[in-house]
Design a protein around this motif. Structure first.
Motif, mmCIF file in Angstrom:
data_model
loop_
_atom_site.group_PDB
_atom_site.id
_atom_site.type_symbol
_atom_site.label_atom_id
_atom_site.label_comp_id
_atom_site.label_asym_id
_atom_site.label_seq_id
_atom_site.Cartn_x
_atom_site.Cartn_y
_atom_site.Cartn_z
ATOM 1 N N PRO A 200 70.701 33.104 17.112
ATOM 2 C CA PRO A 200 70.074 33.388 18.406
ATOM 3 C C PRO A 200 69.492 32.118 19.028
ATOM 4 N N ASN A 201 69.661 31.986 20.336
ATOM 5 C CA ASN A 201 69.177 30.799 21.041
ATOM 6 C C ASN A 201 68.381 31.260 22.254
ATOM 7 N N HIS A 202 67.141 30.805 22.334
ATOM 8 C CA HIS A 202 66.264 31.295 23.412
ATOM 9 C C HIS A 202 65.241 30.221 23.773
ATOM 10 N N SER A 203 64.857 30.203 25.028
ATOM 11 C CA SER A 203 63.806 29.295 25.488
ATOM 12 C C SER A 203 62.757 30.095 26.236
ATOM 13 N N VAL A 204 61.515 29.741 26.027
ATOM 14 C CA VAL A 204 60.387 30.447 26.634
ATOM 15 C C VAL A 204 59.692 29.529 27.618
ATOM 16 N N VAL A 205 59.382 30.023 28.803
ATOM 17 C CA VAL A 205 58.617 29.228 29.770
ATOM 18 C C VAL A 205 57.612 30.154 30.463
ATOM 19 N N THR A 206 56.378 30.132 29.988
ATOM 20 C CA THR A 206 55.305 30.950 30.560
ATOM 21 C C THR A 206 54.078 30.088 30.802
ATOM 22 N N ALA A 207 54.312 28.945 31.447
ATOM 23 C CA ALA A 207 53.230 28.011 31.794
ATOM 24 C C ALA A 207 52.398 27.656 30.566
ATOM 25 N N CYS A 208 51.069 27.648 30.720
ATOM 26 C CA CYS A 208 50.210 27.176 29.630
ATOM 27 C C CYS A 208 50.139 28.142 28.450
#
Length: 212
Positions: A200-208
């Protein structure tokens, strides 16, 4: 880090009592009952940091417990018109004395294709993989090795620079690597490509809150 699997097992046991699910956890390993799924295999844990204090776990930790600060004058851009000129920048150098040498982690050719946040991700990933001692030896292990990486924003500097190029010089001057070099997804994607991980390949971007 050695305690992580054991703590996970204890947490799982508290959340899923043996009387309810027929599970029991011992030192981080899920022991399957008659009606359960396959056991959870022990995992490898590795650590990596790239901070304004220094590069690497040992150097960063040593300076942290010594009470040293990574804050200093902004050097990456002209901050004269800003209300503050103080920031915590990753210290660039030849790699000695805790400095960060980009050449140690990616070739100059590859760096031209990606934003700096991907460079930092590649450096941290290699440190973590080496610290964990994880070297998948067959296709099965590579397929079971996933990558999840988070970033507060992603390739913001590349996006900003490209918007100026687009306005001043037109679309033909925009690099074909603009999208794959700035998207948050390519943070984990580049790591998977480098090491051949196919899980599985995933990236998370939820600011701080990304690192929470």
């Amino acid at each position: 880090l050695d305690a992580v699997p054991r703590q996970f097992g204890q947490l799982f046991a508290r959340q899923h009592p043996a009387g309810a699910l027929g599970h029991r956890c011992e030192q981080g390993e899920l022991v399957a009952g008659e009606d359960d799924v396959a056991p959870v295999q022990p995992h490898h844990a590795g650590a990596a940091v790239q901070l304004a204090l220094a590069g690497g776990v040992e150097a960063s930790w040593s300076r942290l417990i010594e009470g040293k600060s990574g804050a200093g004058k902004i050097t990456r851009f002209d901050a004269s018109d800003f209300a503050t000129d103080i920031a915590c920048e990753v210290p660039y150098g030849d790699g000695s004395d805790g400095t960060f040498n980009p050449d140690d982690w990616m070739t100059s050719k590859d760096r031209r294709k990606v934003d700096t946040f991907i460079l930092y991700a590649m450096a941290a990933a290699r440190q973590a993989i080496e610290h964990a001692g994880w070297t998948p030896e067959d296709e099965g292990e590579r397929e079971r090795t996933g990558v999840i990486i988070g970033s507060g924003i992603g390739g913001l500097s590349t996006i900003a620079d490209t918007s100026i190029i687009l306005k001043e010089k037109g679309p033909r001057r925009v690099s074909p690597f603009f999208i794959p070099g700035s998207l948050i997804n390519l943070c984990s994607g580049q790591v998977s490509i480098r090491y051949g991980f196919k899980g599985p390949n995933h990236s998370v971007v939820t600011a701080c809150s990304t690192g929470a």
